[in-house]
Design a protein around this motif. Structure first.
Motif, mmCIF file in Angstrom:
data_model
loop_
_atom_site.group_PDB
_atom_site.id
_atom_site.type_symbol
_atom_site.label_atom_id
_atom_site.label_comp_id
_atom_site.label_asym_id
_atom_site.label_seq_id
_atom_site.Cartn_x
_atom_site.Cartn_y
_atom_site.Cartn_z
ATOM 1 N N UNK A 17 0.831 -1.208 0.000
ATOM 2 C CA UNK A 17 0.000 0.000 0.000
ATOM 3 C C UNK A 17 0.864 1.256 0.000
ATOM 4 N N UNK A 18 2.027 1.204 0.633
ATOM 5 C CA UNK A 18 2.936 2.351 0.605
ATOM 6 C C UNK A 18 3.359 2.652 -0.834
ATOM 7 N N UNK A 19 3.682 1.618 -1.580
ATOM 8 C CA UNK A 19 4.052 1.801 -2.977
ATOM 9 C C UNK A 19 2.906 2.350 -3.793
ATOM 10 N N UNK A 20 1.708 1.837 -3.562
ATOM 11 C CA UNK A 20 0.540 2.315 -4.294
ATOM 12 C C UNK A 20 0.238 3.775 -3.977
ATOM 13 N N UNK A 21 0.353 4.169 -2.716
ATOM 14 C CA UNK A 21 0.117 5.569 -2.340
ATOM 15 C C UNK A 21 1.164 6.463 -2.987
ATOM 16 N N UNK A 22 2.411 6.056 -2.955
ATOM 17 C CA UNK A 22 3.477 6.848 -3.580
ATOM 18 C C UNK A 22 3.204 7.028 -5.068
ATOM 19 N N UNK A 23 2.792 5.980 -5.738
ATOM 20 C CA UNK A 23 2.494 6.068 -7.167
ATOM 21 C C UNK A 23 1.278 6.944 -7.442
ATOM 22 N N UNK A 24 0.258 6.850 -6.607
ATOM 23 C CA UNK A 24 -0.929 7.692 -6.791
ATOM 24 C C UNK A 24 -0.569 9.162 -6.655
ATOM 25 N N UNK A 25 0.285 9.480 -5.698
ATOM 26 C CA UNK A 25 0.718 10.869 -5.510
ATOM 27 C C UNK A 25 1.627 11.298 -6.654
ATOM 28 N N UNK A 26 2.447 10.395 -7.159
ATOM 29 C CA UNK A 26 3.304 10.730 -8.298
ATOM 30 C C UNK A 26 2.461 11.088 -9.516
ATOM 31 N N UNK A 27 1.346 10.393 -9.689
ATOM 32 C CA UNK A 27 0.459 10.660 -10.820
ATOM 33 C C UNK A 27 -0.300 11.975 -10.658
ATOM 34 N N UNK A 28 -0.600 12.344 -9.410
ATOM 35 C CA UNK A 28 -1.344 13.574 -9.143
ATOM 36 C C UNK A 28 -0.879 14.174 -7.825
ATOM 37 N N UNK A 29 0.158 15.026 -7.866
ATOM 38 C CA UNK A 29 0.742 15.590 -6.635
ATOM 39 C C UNK A 29 -0.190 16.501 -5.852
ATOM 40 N N UNK A 30 -1.339 16.875 -6.424
ATOM 41 C CA UNK A 30 -2.282 17.722 -5.694
ATOM 42 C C UNK A 30 -3.539 16.949 -5.290
ATOM 43 N N UNK A 31 -3.499 15.634 -5.403
ATOM 44 C CA UNK A 31 -4.665 14.805 -5.078
ATOM 45 C C UNK A 31 -5.010 14.920 -3.600
#
Length: 105
Positions: A17-31
């Motif tokens: 889940x840490x990896x998934x959260x990091x990737x989600x933020x990488x895709x949208x840094x203002x999410x």
């Protein structure tokens, strides 16, 4: 093709889940964390804890912009497991994000 291995039928993924959260933020840094949590499939509280972990270890930083947070990733950070400790997190981000991640902190 069905698997007959002992782990067949269990729900698991290669990334945490840490990896998934990091990737989600990488895709949208203002999410919003609510949106990150929904994308990853965790609670908002779990997403907050994961972001706090990632921030404490220097993988990302957050800046308040108005009422929202904007995240900056540190692609030079190293993986935590000894088997991958020489690999930068930016290599993973490059695999899963469409645009290059800025190396400047």
């Amino acid at each position: 093709m069905a698997s007959t291995a002992a782990g067949a039928g269990r729900n698991w993924t290669f990334l945490t889940n840490h990896g998934h959260v990091l990737l989600a933020i990488a895709r949208d840094p203002t999410a919003r964390l609510r949106d990150v949590a929904a994308e990853v499939g965790v609670t908002e509280r779990a997403a907050q804890a994961i972001v706090a972990d990632l921030e404490a270890e220097g993988y990302l930083s957050r800046t308040r912009v108005g009422r929202r947070n904007e995240y900056t990733l540190n692609p030079a950070g190293r993986f935590r497991h000894p088997a991958e400790a020489e690999v930068q997190v930016g290599d993973l981000l490059a695999l899963f994000t469409p645009t290059p991640v800025d190396d400047t902190p």
